[in-house]
Structure formats: structure tokens, C-alpha cells
Design a protein around this motif. Sequence first.
Motif, PDB file in Angstrom:
ATOM      1  N   THR A   1       0.621  -1.414   0.548  1.00  0.00           N
ATOM      2  CA  THR A   1       0.192  -0.212   0.011  1.00  0.00           C
ATOM      3  C   THR A   1       0.816   0.550   0.311  1.00  0.00           C
ATOM      4  O   THR A   1       2.297   0.761   0.032  1.00  0.00           O
TER       5      THR A   1
ATOM      6  N   LEU B   1       3.188   3.004  -6.903  1.00  0.00           N
ATOM      7  CA  LEU B   1       1.766   2.491  -6.549  1.00  0.00           C
ATOM      8  C   LEU B   1       1.253   2.204  -8.495  1.00  0.00           C
ATOM      9  O   LEU B   1       0.365   1.351  -8.894  1.00  0.00           O
ATOM     10  N   ARG B   2       0.638   3.781  -8.774  1.00  0.00           N
ATOM     11  CA  ARG B   2      -0.027   3.498 -10.484  1.00  0.00           C
ATOM     12  C   ARG B   2       0.362   2.839 -11.365  1.00  0.00           C
ATOM     13  O   ARG B   2      -0.027   2.385 -12.575  1.00  0.00           O
TER      14      ARG B   2
ATOM     15  N   ASP C   1      -0.583  -1.085 -10.551  1.00  0.00           N
ATOM     16  CA  ASP C   1      -1.860  -1.059 -10.145  1.00  0.00           C
ATOM     17  C   ASP C   1      -2.725  -2.447 -11.198  1.00  0.00           C
ATOM     18  O   ASP C   1      -3.098  -0.806 -11.646  1.00  0.00           O
TER      19      ASP C   1
ATOM     20  N   ASP D   1      -5.226   0.282  -5.961  1.00  0.00           N
ATOM     21  CA  ASP D   1      -4.726   1.125  -5.073  1.00  0.00           C
ATOM     22  C   ASP D   1      -3.524   0.724  -4.395  1.00  0.00           C
ATOM     23  O   ASP D   1      -3.268   1.143  -3.586  1.00  0.00           O
TER      24      ASP D   1
ATOM     25  N   LEU E   1      -0.581  -2.801  -4.185  1.00  0.00           N
ATOM     26  CA  LEU E   1       0.401  -3.951  -5.686  1.00  0.00           C
ATOM     27  C   LEU E   1       0.323  -5.118  -4.869  1.00  0.00           C
ATOM     28  O   LEU E   1       0.657  -5.441  -3.381  1.00  0.00           O
TER      29      LEU E   1
ATOM     30  N   GLU F   1       1.224  -7.853  -9.484  1.00  0.00           N
ATOM     31  CA  GLU F   1       1.656  -7.063  -9.744  1.00  0.00           C
ATOM     32  C   GLU F   1       3.250  -6.619  -8.992  1.00  0.00           C
ATOM     33  O   GLU F   1       3.518  -5.967 -10.595  1.00  0.00           O
TER      34      GLU F   1
END
Length: 117
Positions: free
Chosen positions: A46, A71-72, A75, A80, A82, A86
Motif C-alpha cells: 500500500t 503504485l499507479r 496497479d 490502489d 500492489l 503486480e
Amino acid sequence: MATNNKKYQFHDFLPLIAENLGGDGLIDEMCKGFQLLMDRDKGLITFDSLKKNSSILGLHDLSDADLLSILREGDLDGDDALSQMEFCVLMFRLSPGLMEQSEFFLEQALQQEFDDF
């Protein structure tokens, strides 16, 4: 208003790790990296866990915007955070050397299949 023009130098060690440990060893090391960065309660990376644990990997200078970008970028399901998959996919995507090696190994495997046919 001052702007932050920090430039980060990225050293791509994944191809070296893959060469020394093999594919299974590389995946094992990526899973260990995921474990270092994840939120233990959620089993995901997170924003908060990345911010808290990124200094372990020497990433203490990354801004909140940089962390959100990471993260983006990884993801894939829009939650929001991983997952381990991912995270591993992101590591492969961010390693140009590893991507080149993957193409080389794929070509070798295809050539071997062709030769055996």
C-alpha cells in the motif's frame, strides 16, 4: 516557489541477479522484496507500507508523489495497492536489461524447439 529537480540514477541489477540465480532464484528474490514492502495485515504493498518500508531499500528520498507514481504504474486491478504478482510484473517492466534477456531466452527456446522438430 522552489521546484524539486532531483534526478534519481537507476541501476538495473535484475539481469545480474537473473544470471547468477536463474529464473526461479530471481522470482524468489522478487518475492522477498515484496515481503519487505508489503503491509503485513493486508498482504499488499500500500502507499503507507511503501512509504514506511522503502527506506530499507535506500528509497528514503522519494517523495509522496514518486511513491504514488510507483503504485499507479504497477496497479493493474485498480485497488490502489500492489499484489505480489503486480509487484513482480512491475519489476520486470522496469528492467530494460531483464526484458532484453527475456527476449533472448525466448528466442533461444524457440530456436531449440525448431531444431528439435
